[in-house]
Design a protein around this motif. Structure first.
Motif, mmCIF file in Angstrom:
data_model
loop_
_atom_site.group_PDB
_atom_site.id
_atom_site.type_symbol
_atom_site.label_atom_id
_atom_site.label_comp_id
_atom_site.label_asym_id
_atom_site.label_seq_id
_atom_site.Cartn_x
_atom_site.Cartn_y
_atom_site.Cartn_z
ATOM 1 N N ALA A 130 0.824 -1.215 0.000
ATOM 2 C CA ALA A 130 0.000 0.000 0.000
ATOM 3 C C ALA A 130 0.856 1.263 0.000
ATOM 4 O O ALA A 130 0.635 2.177 -0.802
ATOM 5 N N TRP A 131 1.819 1.349 0.904
ATOM 6 C CA TRP A 131 2.543 2.611 1.044
ATOM 7 C C TRP A 131 3.602 2.813 -0.031
ATOM 8 O O TRP A 131 3.923 3.947 -0.395
ATOM 9 N N ILE A 132 4.096 1.729 -0.607
ATOM 10 C CA ILE A 132 5.000 1.879 -1.754
ATOM 11 C C ILE A 132 4.230 2.410 -2.959
ATOM 12 O O ILE A 132 4.674 3.342 -3.648
ATOM 13 N N THR A 133 3.062 1.834 -3.230
ATOM 14 C CA THR A 133 2.289 2.302 -4.382
ATOM 15 C C THR A 133 1.765 3.715 -4.163
ATOM 16 O O THR A 133 1.749 4.527 -5.097
ATOM 17 N N LEU A 134 1.344 4.044 -2.944
ATOM 18 C CA LEU A 134 0.871 5.402 -2.688
ATOM 19 C C LEU A 134 1.993 6.421 -2.837
ATOM 20 O O LEU A 134 1.751 7.565 -3.250
#
Length: 313
Positions: free
Chosen positions: A54-58
């Motif tokens: 989630a936080w890599i893609t965001l």
């Protein structure tokens, strides 16, 4: 009412798919692009090409968009150490120019933990960890100087409490925090202590109204004004300009039209408007529309043209 888009990429989506949806939602004027935080597909979905973090893609999407807000519904407290999570979210907030929100929950999907070797404690311990994580993450963001914490599950000693988020909008300073759930006691108490927003996901209007009432009471008992917190809901989206288009969209996500009409923001655009109106009467100010077919950008076009004008602030 603000409309936001909520995606479930673990069901099968590439990073490029997510960017396309986020950019299209931004162009159409939706308030935010959110994604789930899961590592394993649910049901019969293949999950191809595989899970994304989630936080890599965001972080990537933060650099590919300019105005739309970004966040998670919800990050699992079992996936990350709280100090690392505070750094990650602050980093993405800086990369977005201050457009990030953190949804944080206890975690629930035991199969994904088994699949990727992530410890999955019992329910009580997961909620204990969630409470400590909420205290640590918000404490690191708001600390003036070094920060220490001595808890049952986490200990921090003389942390420099850096980096700070760009935003200072949360009730404790930093990124706004979203808490959700259906628990009748502990969940409202956590929301009263830490949340800027409370979300009721995939529930009936009656149940949504009841849970909002519990949270409002807890917020007031904690010495906060009931309206100091935003109340939101998540509903699966499936609408069509006619019955044939509606049926095609329902089939594409493996659902029945009748069941969707009963349990989601589904049907004709005017039916969706009516459901959103019922939620508004129940106290909901913001709705996350769960978009399950990420290749159907025309679905968003229909909502933007036929639904949003009737419910937008």
């Amino acid at each position: 009412m603000e409309l936001r888009i909520f995606t479930e990429p673990q069901q099968g989506a590439s990073y490029d798919d997510l960017v396309a949806v986020a950019q299209h939602a931004e162009r159409l004027g939706f308030g935010a692009f959110f994604r789930s935080d899961h590592y394993l597909a649910m049901g019969s979905a293949s999950g191809l090409p595989g899970p994304s973090d989630a936080w890599i893609t965001l972080a990537g999407i933060a650099r590919e968009t300019s105005t739309i807000r970004l966040g998670t519904l919800v990050t699992s407290a079992t996936f990350r150490l709280p100090g690392v999570l505070a750094i990650e979210v602050a980093n993405v907030d800086a990369m977005s120019g201050g457009r990030v929100e953190l949804g944080l929950g206890a975690g629930w999907f035991d199969q994904e933990h088994a699949a990727y070797g992530i410890p999955f404690p019992a329910t009580g311990e997961r909620f204990d960890r969630l409470e400590e994580q909420l205290e640590i993450v918000t404490g690191l963001w708001s600390a003036d100087g070094s920060y220490s914490f001595d808890g049952t599950h986490y200990q921090l000693t003389d942390s420099p409490a850096l980096p700070k988020p760009v935003q200072r909008n949360g009730i404790r300073g930093g990124v706004p925090v979203i808490i959700g759930g259906h628990g009748k006691k502990r969940t409202p108490a956590l929301a009263a202590a830490y949340a800027d927003e409370f979300n009721v996901a995939f529930s009936s209007v009656t149940d949504t109204c009841a849970q909002i009432g519990r949270v409002q009471a807890a917020v007031e008992s904690a010495g906060r004004a009931a309206d100091s917190i935003v109340y939101s809901a998540a509903q699966v989206l499936c609408t069509g300009s006619d019955e044939a288009q509606l049926a095609r969209r329902a089939a594409a996500i493996g659902r029945e039209v009748g069941e969707l009409r009963e349990n989601g923001a589904a049907g004709t655009p005017i039916e969706v408007v009516d459901r959103l109106g019922e939620l508004a009467e129940a106290g909901v100010e913001r709705v996350y529309l769960q978009l399950l077919d990420l290749n159907d950008l025309e679905h968003l076009d229909l909502v933007a043209s036929e639904v949003m004008p009737h419910v937008a602030r």
